[in-house]
Enzyme design. Structure first.
Site, PDB file in Angstrom:
ATOM      1  N   GLU A 216       0.842  -1.202   0.070  1.00 52.66           N
ATOM      2  CA  GLU A 216       0.012   0.020   0.016  1.00 52.66           C
ATOM      3  C   GLU A 216       0.891   1.383  -0.027  1.00 52.66           C
ATOM      4  O   GLU A 216       0.585   2.315   0.615  1.00 52.66           O
ATOM      5  CB  GLU A 216      -0.867   0.039   1.166  1.00 52.66           C
ATOM      6  N   GLU A 287      -6.962  -7.722  -0.797  1.00 53.68           N
ATOM      7  CA  GLU A 287      -7.618  -7.855   0.476  1.00 53.68           C
ATOM      8  C   GLU A 287      -9.047  -7.113   0.294  1.00 53.68           C
ATOM      9  O   GLU A 287      -9.418  -6.039   0.172  1.00 53.68           O
ATOM     10  CB  GLU A 287      -7.025  -6.631   1.433  1.00 53.68           C
TER      11      GLU A 287
END
Length: 854
Positions: A216, A287
């Site tokens: 991320e 995710e």
């Protein structure tokens, strides 16, 4: 099957309950995810191979449609299980039940600070035996997704970065910074080489099909400006140079350098993901958040099974090829492994709860979704997609193989409030609000994301009958008089403790005169402490004043309270504490904690700033250093019968292992804040006194793995910071033996009743009528029917209610079909239940059943 009748109630149904094998590590075949239905372990089209000519026979490649694994196109259903968040005794069991939930892959991070807690000293044993974990995935013939990071966030202490990294001269984390890149590359190289040596990459015949570098990074990249861009280019190049033979990914990295694949994290990537940054890259979802982790002070977190199912059906209908549930099993943040303020329980709302039990209907409804998508596999891989608008907010996403009858349709009602009836290819279909219905042959509706056909369950946490004869003894920490160092001002907490403990003492003395203290009746001096977090316990002249703390959102806080100062020498002791290091954000190496400013208010002579008058420091607390939470260490201090109510007090006792094989919990009723050890092993931090907005603790019971227990005389030690009495603490057993079904007359057939043969949808039974389908887990039997109503019942598992009418023989009928059996199917047939009350004559009937297994 075309549905022409409006469904009046969304129904709730049956999938297998999995229970006690997690508690004792027993390896056995689990019951079916659909309540023991026909051919329940047949995962539809899983066995059909879609070979891609010209691809390597071993290894992983990809194109814009999918990953190509060992020459075959694959749809990947993955679940996150983190090896350090569960004792290794249960890894095999968890992987098996994840597979039984319809998954074909397991994802995990690699935890740098667990593998290299001290620079140059590596640990790959016990909870951190990464190779063993990956080999168990291979044993179950599943794929593995390994997210190397090595920054992982994961609500894990320091985001997985070891603390010693902060002390490397000139280091800036996650930037084009030579010291950081040196240590990052060294660690990732170590892990890649270790996995290569065991031949664990798919290119070597192993299970690892995808690897991730960084994590991320887009969320902080701009903070580093040009150093962020050059860093991400370096990270990609470094990963590719390892020649693992599997694709590398970067999640939430829209500019992932070729050929690294950018992937999505979030709840609804089917709508929020702009897609891969190159057309030759597949759609990967790393995710899909099954709920939300919690921090102390939070209320319970929820995400419905319907919303999760909607998200993945949407994803695969829009060219998705891989989904990873984060988390599939959340597990526990044992010891001091959680990040700042994160609770000990991690993602309890996942399909497998903290105790390893199947949370229904989430587990079963997702399994049915996986079955359904696999029924569409041929059309998804060989077909061409198109979109047909069926009305406002209504659409059909269709995959059709040209020149053939291979066709799959996904009918979506995107209105969040109103249902709708649509016409599609000559059929009429009723679509619930905010739902997607799946027609694997473009004709027969076999699945609706908002129509659950898996059983529900309720978790029971019951006081153990044999484990609660605990005689508590106590030992209270003395305020320290000897310190290790001295400085003008309180030292920064993290630098002082180096993450070896949650605690550090700060102490100083100063003199007040008679004229300094207020003369006015009722006036008292106040001590004010401004801290950078996370909390502090305050003592003035040996008396406990109180405690203050920050929060996950605002770690800084100011504590102030009146205290008993005297016209002589005054002594202040501050026990500062933290609950883990931060796990995210730019410049993490610059995050600080601990008291910074201490003043005395309300004096006749004005405010007295004592921040820089000289402070002594001591790292840790005595009981921790002596390890009095172990049998050996406990002998080093004098214990007395427990009376409670003293701050900084240790309590110890012994208990026998609870009856049966169900998972075990300790309920910390009446306690404040601290940590618990069982037979010398920490089961994590507790914080009962920090209440949510609902006036409830974030977590009340704490998982005690049975692997930690002996048959008798188990040592339990509790360090209570705030001063509470342990007499109400309970040892409990946990099960999900309350199982339920709620089904209506017009319920669609379950996807478990269909199979696909060369793209042709076939029913596996001549009887597709709805039934209440219930199955006990672990070879238990139905011992009681707790609720039954044929009519118009309503409610949820554990809280069903009678409606306006019900058959008076409802319970007797259900008992006839179910009592004493491990599973049962109760037909929704009025012939069994007799005549109905006229009040319900115009309504479709429903059957609600709740039974107890034992």
């Amino acid at each position: 099957m075309a549905i022409s009748i409006r469904i009046l109630f969304i129904t709730f149904l049956s999938t297998l309950l999995i229970t006690s094998s997690f508690a004792h590590g027993k390896k056995k075949k689990e019951g079916g995810g659909g309540g023991g239905g026909i051919d329940d372990d047949d995962d539809s089209n899983m066995g059909e191979e879609f070979m891609v000519p010209g691809t390597e026979k071993t290894g992983v490649t990809y194109d814009g449609r999918s990953l190509i694994i060992n020459g075959r196109r694959e749809l990947v259903f993955s679940g996150a299980i983190h090896y350090p968040r569960c004792p290794p005794e249960y890894w095999d069991d968890l992987i098996e039940r994840a597979k039984h939930g319809g998954l074909n892959a397991i994802e995990t991070y690699v935890f740098w600070n667990g593998h290299e807690p001290v620079q140059g000293k590596y640990y790959f044993e016990g909870d951190y035996d990464l190779v063993k974990f990956i080999k168990l995935i291979a044993k179950h013939k599943m794929f593995a997704i390994v997210r190397f990071g090595p920054f992982i966030q994961a609500e894990w202490n320091h985001g997985g970065l070891p603390f010693w990294l902060r002390e490397v001269p000139g280091i800036i984390f996650r930037s084009d910074n030579e010291p950081f890149k040196h240590h990052m590359k060294k660690f990732v190289t170590l892990i890649v080489d270790k996995l290569k040596a065991e031949k664990l990459f798919a290119s070597q015949g192993g299970p690892i099909i995808v690897a991730q570098i960084e994590n991320e990074y887009n969320t902080i990249q701009l903070a580093f400006r040009e150093k962020g861009e050059s860093y991400i280019q370096w990270a990609a190049k470094t990963a590719l140079n390892y020649n693992t033979g599997v694709p590398w990914i970067m999640c939430k990295q829209k500019d992932a350098p070729d050929p690294v694949i950018n992937s999505c994290n979030g709840r609804h990537c089917g709508d929020t993901f702009p897609g891969p940054n190159k057309p030759n890259k597949p759609y990967l979802w790393t995710e899909n958040w099954t709920a939300q982790y919690r921090v102390f002070g939070d209320p319970q977190s929820q995400r419905s099974a319907e919303d999760l199912a909607y998200s993945i059906i949407r994803w695969f209908s829009k060219n998705g090829t891989l989904v990873n549930y984060y988390m599939y099993y959340g597990g526990t943040n044992y010891n001091r492994t959680s990040a700042a303020f994160v609770s000990t329980r991690y993602y309890d709302e996942a399909p497998l709860d903290e105790f390893g039990l199947a949370r229904e209907p989430k587990y079963g409804h997702l399994k049915d979704a996986h079955r359904t998508i696999n029924l569409c596999k041929r059309a998804l891989f060989l077909g061409t997609p198109s979109v047909e608008m069926l009305g406002h907010g209504l659409e059909a996403r269709v995959w059709q193989q040209p020149g053939t009858s291979n066709c799959a349709a996904f009918l979506a009602n995107n209105d969040t409030v109103s249902p709708a009836t649509v016409h599609f290819k000559g059929g009429e279909y009723y679509l619930l609000p905010n739902s997607i219905s799946v027609l694997p042959d473009c004709k027969t509706m076999v699945y609706s994301t908002h129509m659950i056909t898996s059983q529900h369950n309720a978790r029971n946490i019951q006081r153990s009958k044999v484990a609660n004869k605990i005689e508590w003894m106590m030992y209270t920490e003395a305020l320290p008089s000897q310190f290790t160092n001295k400085a003008n001002e309180p030292l920064e907490f993290y630098h002082l403790t180096k993450d070896t403990t949650d605690y550090a003492w700060y102490s100083t003395t100063f003199v007040l005169g008679e004229r300094d203290l207020p003369f006015k009746k009722g006036a008292r001096p106040i001590i004010r402490i401004a801290s950078e977090g996370h909390g502090v316990h305050v003592f003035v002249n040996g008396e406990y004043v109180g405690t203050g703390h920050g929060s996950k959102v605002e770690k800084n806080f100011v504590y102030q309270k009146d205290a008993n100062f005297v016209p002589a020498k005054n002594t202040i002791h501050l026990l500062s504490y933290t609950l883990g290091l931060q796990d995210s954000g730019a410049y993490m190496e610059r995050r600080y904690a601990g008291p910074r400013s201490i003043t005395i208010l309300g004096l006749n002579t004005g405010t007295l700033d004592i921040s820089a008058i000289g402070w002594q420091n001591l790292v840790g607390i005595e009981g921790e250093k002596k390890q009095i939470y172990t049998e050996k260490g406990a002998q080093s201090v004098q214990w007395v019968p427990a009376t409670g109510d003293k701050p900084l007090t240790w309590y110890k006792g012994h208990f026998d292992a609870p009856e049966g094989n169900s998972p075990v919990a300790i309920k910390l009723n009446g306690m404040g804040k601290g940590m618990v050890w069982i037979n010398g092993r920490s089961i994590g931090r507790y914080w009962m006194s920090y209440l949510s907005a609902l006036k409830m603790p974030t977590q009340s019971e704490y998982h005690v793995p049975r692997a930690y227990l002996k048959p008798t005389k188990n040592l339990v030690v509790v360090f209570e910071e705030e001063g509470r009495n342990p007499n109400d603490i309970e040892i409990a057993v946990v099960d999900r033996d309350t199982i339920c079904s709620l089904v209506s007359e017009h319920h669609t057939p379950s996807p478990r009743l269909f199979k696909s043969v060369n793209g042709k949808l076939q029913a596996k039974s001549n009887n597709l009528k709805p039934k209440a389908d219930l199955t006990c887990a672990d070879q238990k039997k139905i011992v009681a029917v707790e609720f039954a109503s044929y009519g118009d019942p309503y409610g949820a598992c554990g809280m069903y209610f009678f409606g306006n009418c019900t058959s008076p023989v409802s319970k007797q009928v259900v008992e006839k079909f179910c009592l004493g059996k491990p599973s049962c199917k109760v037909p929704l047939d009025k012939a069994h239940f007799g005549s109905q009350n006229d009040a319900c004559s115009d309504l479709p009937k429903k059957l609600a059943v709740q039974v107890k297994c034992g």
